[in-house]
Design a protein around this motif. Structure first.
Motif, PDB file in Angstrom:
ATOM      1  N   PHE A  93     -32.886   9.139  11.847  1.00 54.29           N
ATOM      2  CA  PHE A  93     -33.630   9.761  12.897  1.00 54.29           C
ATOM      3  C   PHE A  93     -32.553  10.576  13.689  1.00 54.29           C
ATOM      4  O   PHE A  93     -32.847  11.702  14.200  1.00 54.29           O
ATOM      5  N   GLY A  94     -31.424  10.189  13.907  1.00 56.63           N
ATOM      6  CA  GLY A  94     -30.337  10.642  14.735  1.00 56.63           C
ATOM      7  C   GLY A  94     -29.915  11.988  14.044  1.00 56.63           C
ATOM      8  O   GLY A  94     -29.941  13.081  14.792  1.00 56.63           O
ATOM      9  N   MET A  95     -29.674  12.103  12.844  1.00 60.91           N
ATOM     10  CA  MET A  95     -29.234  13.251  12.276  1.00 60.91           C
ATOM     11  C   MET A  95     -30.334  14.334  12.048  1.00 60.91           C
ATOM     12  O   MET A  95     -30.221  15.442  12.201  1.00 60.91           O
ATOM     13  N   THR A  96     -31.529  13.929  11.953  1.00 60.92           N
ATOM     14  CA  THR A  96     -32.785  14.745  11.754  1.00 60.92           C
ATOM     15  C   THR A  96     -32.959  15.463  13.155  1.00 60.92           C
ATOM     16  O   THR A  96     -33.044  16.577  13.339  1.00 60.92           O
ATOM     17  N   PHE A  97     -32.767  14.489  14.140  1.00 63.37           N
ATOM     18  CA  PHE A  97     -32.983  15.336  15.562  1.00 63.37           C
ATOM     19  C   PHE A  97     -31.813  16.137  15.948  1.00 63.37           C
ATOM     20  O   PHE A  97     -31.824  17.392  16.424  1.00 63.37           O
ATOM     21  N   THR A  98     -30.534  15.732  15.693  1.00 60.85           N
ATOM     22  CA  THR A  98     -29.428  16.645  15.800  1.00 60.85           C
ATOM     23  C   THR A  98     -29.376  17.881  15.043  1.00 60.85           C
ATOM     24  O   THR A  98     -29.434  19.095  15.411  1.00 60.85           O
ATOM     25  N   SER A  99     -29.514  17.726  13.685  1.00 56.96           N
ATOM     26  CA  SER A  99     -29.578  18.828  12.789  1.00 56.96           C
ATOM     27  C   SER A  99     -30.910  19.876  13.011  1.00 56.96           C
ATOM     28  O   SER A  99     -30.836  21.180  12.948  1.00 56.96           O
ATOM     29  N   GLY A 100     -32.044  19.187  13.267  1.00 59.23           N
ATOM     30  CA  GLY A 100     -32.992  19.937  13.495  1.00 59.23           C
ATOM     31  C   GLY A 100     -33.005  20.976  14.965  1.00 59.23           C
ATOM     32  O   GLY A 100     -33.266  22.156  14.915  1.00 59.23           O
ATOM     33  N   GLY A 101     -32.168  20.228  15.999  1.00 58.52           N
ATOM     34  CA  GLY A 101     -31.983  21.305  17.053  1.00 58.52           C
ATOM     35  C   GLY A 101     -30.925  22.227  16.752  1.00 58.52           C
ATOM     36  O   GLY A 101     -30.994  23.541  17.240  1.00 58.52           O
ATOM     37  N   MET A 102     -30.062  22.184  16.101  1.00 57.56           N
ATOM     38  CA  MET A 102     -29.187  23.326  15.802  1.00 57.56           C
ATOM     39  C   MET A 102     -29.827  24.088  14.909  1.00 57.56           C
ATOM     40  O   MET A 102     -29.335  25.481  14.737  1.00 57.56           O
ATOM     41  N   LEU A 103     -30.523  23.659  14.161  1.00 59.47           N
ATOM     42  CA  LEU A 103     -31.558  24.480  13.034  1.00 59.47           C
ATOM     43  C   LEU A 103     -32.087  25.659  13.631  1.00 59.47           C
ATOM     44  O   LEU A 103     -32.166  26.683  13.520  1.00 59.47           O
ATOM     45  N   ILE A 104     -33.035  25.287  14.760  1.00 59.36           N
ATOM     46  CA  ILE A 104     -34.033  26.338  15.477  1.00 59.36           C
ATOM     47  C   ILE A 104     -32.844  27.181  16.388  1.00 59.36           C
ATOM     48  O   ILE A 104     -33.624  28.091  16.941  1.00 59.36           O
ATOM     49  N   ARG A 105     -31.725  26.562  16.686  1.00 59.67           N
ATOM     50  CA  ARG A 105     -31.204  27.456  17.747  1.00 59.67           C
ATOM     51  C   ARG A 105     -30.094  28.254  16.909  1.00 59.67           C
ATOM     52  O   ARG A 105     -29.234  29.043  17.392  1.00 59.67           O
ATOM     53  N   ASN A 106     -29.916  28.069  15.541  1.00 59.70           N
ATOM     54  CA  ASN A 106     -28.973  28.843  14.680  1.00 59.70           C
ATOM     55  C   ASN A 106     -27.559  28.657  15.143  1.00 59.70           C
ATOM     56  O   ASN A 106     -26.737  29.377  15.355  1.00 59.70           O
ATOM     57  N   LYS A 107     -27.343  27.138  15.309  1.00 57.74           N
ATOM     58  CA  LYS A 107     -25.855  26.933  15.400  1.00 57.74           C
ATOM     59  C   LYS A 107     -25.334  25.819  14.786  1.00 57.74           C
ATOM     60  O   LYS A 107     -26.245  25.347  13.930  1.00 57.74           O
ATOM     61  N   ASP A 149     -29.053  34.364  17.305  1.00 63.68           N
ATOM     62  CA  ASP A 149     -30.349  33.655  17.701  1.00 63.68           C
ATOM     63  C   ASP A 149     -31.610  34.659  17.166  1.00 63.68           C
ATOM     64  O   ASP A 149     -31.912  35.646  17.771  1.00 63.68           O
ATOM     65  N   LEU A 150     -32.333  34.319  16.283  1.00 63.63           N
ATOM     66  CA  LEU A 150     -33.633  35.108  15.723  1.00 63.63           C
ATOM     67  C   LEU A 150     -34.745  34.521  16.668  1.00 63.63           C
ATOM     68  O   LEU A 150     -35.811  35.099  16.096  1.00 63.63           O
ATOM     69  N   GLY A 151     -34.614  33.424  17.259  1.00 66.98           N
ATOM     70  CA  GLY A 151     -35.776  32.960  17.653  1.00 66.98           C
ATOM     71  C   GLY A 151     -36.407  31.635  16.932  1.00 66.98           C
ATOM     72  O   GLY A 151     -35.326  31.470  15.989  1.00 66.98           O
ATOM     73  N   TYR A 152     -36.934  30.743  17.491  1.00 67.06           N
ATOM     74  CA  TYR A 152     -37.050  29.468  16.838  1.00 67.06           C
ATOM     75  C   TYR A 152     -37.593  29.830  15.477  1.00 67.06           C
ATOM     76  O   TYR A 152     -37.098  29.060  14.388  1.00 67.06           O
ATOM     77  N   TYR A 153     -38.563  30.260  15.198  1.00 61.99           N
ATOM     78  CA  TYR A 153     -39.085  30.472  13.757  1.00 61.99           C
ATOM     79  C   TYR A 153     -38.336  31.250  12.891  1.00 61.99           C
ATOM     80  O   TYR A 153     -38.177  30.838  11.886  1.00 61.99           O
ATOM     81  N   GLY A 154     -37.546  32.382  13.474  1.00 61.06           N
ATOM     82  CA  GLY A 154     -36.672  33.123  12.683  1.00 61.06           C
ATOM     83  C   GLY A 154     -35.733  32.232  12.417  1.00 61.06           C
ATOM     84  O   GLY A 154     -35.008  32.403  11.203  1.00 61.06           O
ATOM     85  N   ASN A 155     -35.016  31.408  13.012  1.00 63.51           N
ATOM     86  CA  ASN A 155     -33.914  30.528  13.101  1.00 63.51           C
ATOM     87  C   ASN A 155     -34.251  29.755  11.751  1.00 63.51           C
ATOM     88  O   ASN A 155     -33.412  29.389  10.804  1.00 63.51           O
ATOM     89  N   PHE A 156     -35.469  29.035  11.751  1.00 62.35           N
ATOM     90  CA  PHE A 156     -35.871  28.257  10.876  1.00 62.35           C
ATOM     91  C   PHE A 156     -35.984  28.725   9.383  1.00 62.35           C
ATOM     92  O   PHE A 156     -35.644  28.266   8.568  1.00 62.35           O
ATOM     93  N   SER A 188     -22.328  23.347   4.824  1.00 59.53           N
ATOM     94  CA  SER A 188     -22.073  24.538   5.240  1.00 59.53           C
ATOM     95  C   SER A 188     -23.073  25.110   5.014  1.00 59.53           C
ATOM     96  O   SER A 188     -24.481  24.712   4.896  1.00 59.53           O
ATOM     97  N   GLU A 189     -23.094  26.304   4.995  1.00 61.10           N
ATOM     98  CA  GLU A 189     -24.174  27.316   4.559  1.00 61.10           C
ATOM     99  C   GLU A 189     -24.895  27.036   3.455  1.00 61.10           C
ATOM    100  O   GLU A 189     -26.282  27.524   3.402  1.00 61.10           O
ATOM    101  N   THR A 190     -24.196  26.495   2.498  1.00 65.29           N
ATOM    102  CA  THR A 190     -24.511  26.413   1.074  1.00 65.29           C
ATOM    103  C   THR A 190     -25.582  25.037   0.932  1.00 65.29           C
ATOM    104  O   THR A 190     -26.416  24.766   0.210  1.00 65.29           O
ATOM    105  N   ALA A 191     -25.412  24.020   1.997  1.00 69.49           N
ATOM    106  CA  ALA A 191     -26.061  22.667   1.572  1.00 69.49           C
ATOM    107  C   ALA A 191     -26.739  22.286   3.037  1.00 69.49           C
ATOM    108  O   ALA A 191     -27.287  21.234   2.934  1.00 69.49           O
ATOM    109  N   PHE A 192     -26.823  22.963   4.204  1.00 67.04           N
ATOM    110  CA  PHE A 192     -27.375  22.829   5.255  1.00 67.04           C
ATOM    111  C   PHE A 192     -29.012  22.412   5.242  1.00 67.04           C
ATOM    112  O   PHE A 192     -29.239  21.356   5.612  1.00 67.04           O
ATOM    113  N   ASN A 193     -29.616  23.220   4.389  1.00 66.25           N
ATOM    114  CA  ASN A 193     -30.950  23.309   4.297  1.00 66.25           C
ATOM    115  C   ASN A 193     -31.233  21.787   3.545  1.00 66.25           C
ATOM    116  O   ASN A 193     -31.937  21.270   3.821  1.00 66.25           O
TER     117      ASN A 193
END
Length: 419
Positions: free
Chosen positions: A251-265, A350-357, A193-198
């Motif tokens: 690799f699959g989890m990095t690609f998936t979680s990275g995509g959600m990370l930069i979209r704030n989803k 959505d704060l923009g890619y860098y803002g979401n990151f 969740s929000e406490t462990a996603f990063n």
């Protein structure tokens, strides 16, 4: 108040989140022994004399192994101790304690299992609290923007019998609403969740790099052993198989979680059938409803028994004027909110890619690389909203022609009136 530790309600899930992390740690242990002792020292240095190549792989391993294991241990600890659960109300807590006492007093029925439900909302429906002074309601209208239903009240969790914070979803496994819930991951031992996603993103990325190093070393040894009289060593084959398997997963989890990370989803956001978000946005006090939006004023007046229009949901009657019994002080401290909704697919956060990151990973490169602290999005002390809002909210307000925001002088006058 420290976060309340919660555990899965299902025995199979509790077993999985304890056993699978042990298997993962065992794989790391095997990989360490295979890479350092068998492949680098015994094979490359002692047998083939490739000292430079062996030292290079040992240095890479010494870099990526700690970078992989540190976020893994941090995400495991966080999932066990602070999964982002929303505390139950006192009544709900007492009811759960009664259930536990009853179960302990009925050992003969311990074999009986309740039928599983596919979704929390398919269970017995507990209607929203109709009390205008419902506990927890003030946590929402004390902010300027919050997620709401069509009637202007926050979302309601039937299982927890409480108002859902923004972006919270009920977890059937944990029996709690979880803030910014992503998924229950047995590989890391619990809820992401929000406490462990990063920490989870850091783990998957560094694990991918770690597996590339192990795979490169083991494949090099495998190709050389094919041309030797002794043949291929079984440890080498196992190292190739494990590094390829875990590398593909990482690799699959990095690609998936990275995509959600930069979209704030989150995974929950991606799986939602209804991509429309309704927001209650604070407007100048006393703003009337228009054909473009309805308004609601907090604190709520006593519940009206008059017929409710079909457009209202949950049987509530939003009002733009205070009841005659409401004290004048409460009228001066009241807040009016306009109910607006997004277009399908719009993301108010959505704060923009860098803002979401940065909102998830932190503001410094050290926070991006190492599991130092929780995400900035875990801070919900802002009086604006639970989570930072992006430019989409302004576009939503312009579409319905919301009144402009109050100036600082108008806000000061309003505060003086409330005092």
């Amino acid at each position: 108040m420290p976060p309340r530790r919660v555990q899965s309600k299902e025995a199979a899930t509790r077993c999985a989140v304890l056993i699978i992390p042990g298997i993962v740690l065992g794989a790391f242990g095997f990989g360490t022994w295979a890479v350092i002792d068998r492949l680098c020292v015994d094979y490359l240095i002692r047998k083939r004399g490739e000292n430079g190549l062996a030292i290079a792989f040992l240095v890479l391993y010494a870099i990526f192994f700690p970078l992989t294991i540190a976020p893994y241990l941090r995400v495991f600890y966080t999932a066990q101790t602070n999964p982002g659960a929303v505390p139950w109300t006192d009544d709900r807590e007492r009811e759960e304690q009664e259930k536990e006492r009853y179960k302990r007093s009925q050992p003969s029925r311990s074999w009986w299992k309740k039928p599983k439900r596919e979704d929390a909302e398919q269970g017995p429906w507990n209607p929203p609290d109709q009390d205008p002074d419902s506990p927890g309601l003030e946590n929402f209208y004390s902010k300027n923007v919050f997620v709401c239903e069509g009637d202007g009240r926050p979302k309601w969790c039937s299982d927890c019998r409480a108002w859902k914070p923004d972006r919270a979803h009920h977890s059937r496994e944990l029996g709690h609403c979880i803030r910014k819930m992503d998924h229950l991951c047995p590989w890391v031992g619990g809820m992401i969740s929000e406490t462990a996603f990063n920490f989870f993103v850091q783990f998957t990325f560094w694990c991918m790099c770690y597996c590339i190093v192990c795979l490169g070393l083991s494949v090099h040894c495998l190709l050389n052993q094919r041309n030797e009289p002794e043949g291929v060593d079984g440890v080498t084959i196992a190292a190739v198989a494990l590094s390829a398997l875990f590398g593909f997963f990482a690799f699959g989890m990095t690609f998936t979680s990275g995509g959600m990370l930069i979209r704030n989803k989150t995974n929950i956001d991606m799986l939602r059938k209804d991509n429309i978000v309704r927001l209650a946005v604070r407007v100048p006090r006393g703003t009337p409803s228009t054909p473009n939006y309805q308004t609601i004023t907090y604190p709520l007046a006593p519940y009206s028994q008059s017929p409710v229009p079909d457009s209202q949901v949950h049987g509530y009657h939003p009002t733009t004027s205070s009841d005659s019994t409401t004290a004048s002080r409460d009228q001066q401290a009241s807040r009016t909110f306009a109910i607006i909704k997004s277009e399908p697919g719009e993301n108010p956060w959505d704060l923009g890619y860098y803002g979401n990151f940065k909102d998830v990973m932190g503001n410094t490169i050290w926070e991006w690389m190492f599991p130092i602290r929780h995400s900035p999005c875990c801070d919900h002390d802002s009086m604006e909203s639970d989570y930072k809002l992006g430019p989409v909210v302004e576009e939503m307000a312009k579409r319905v022609d919301l009144p402009r925001k109050r100036s600082k002088s108008e806000h000061a006058v309003e505060m003086m009136e409330a005092r």
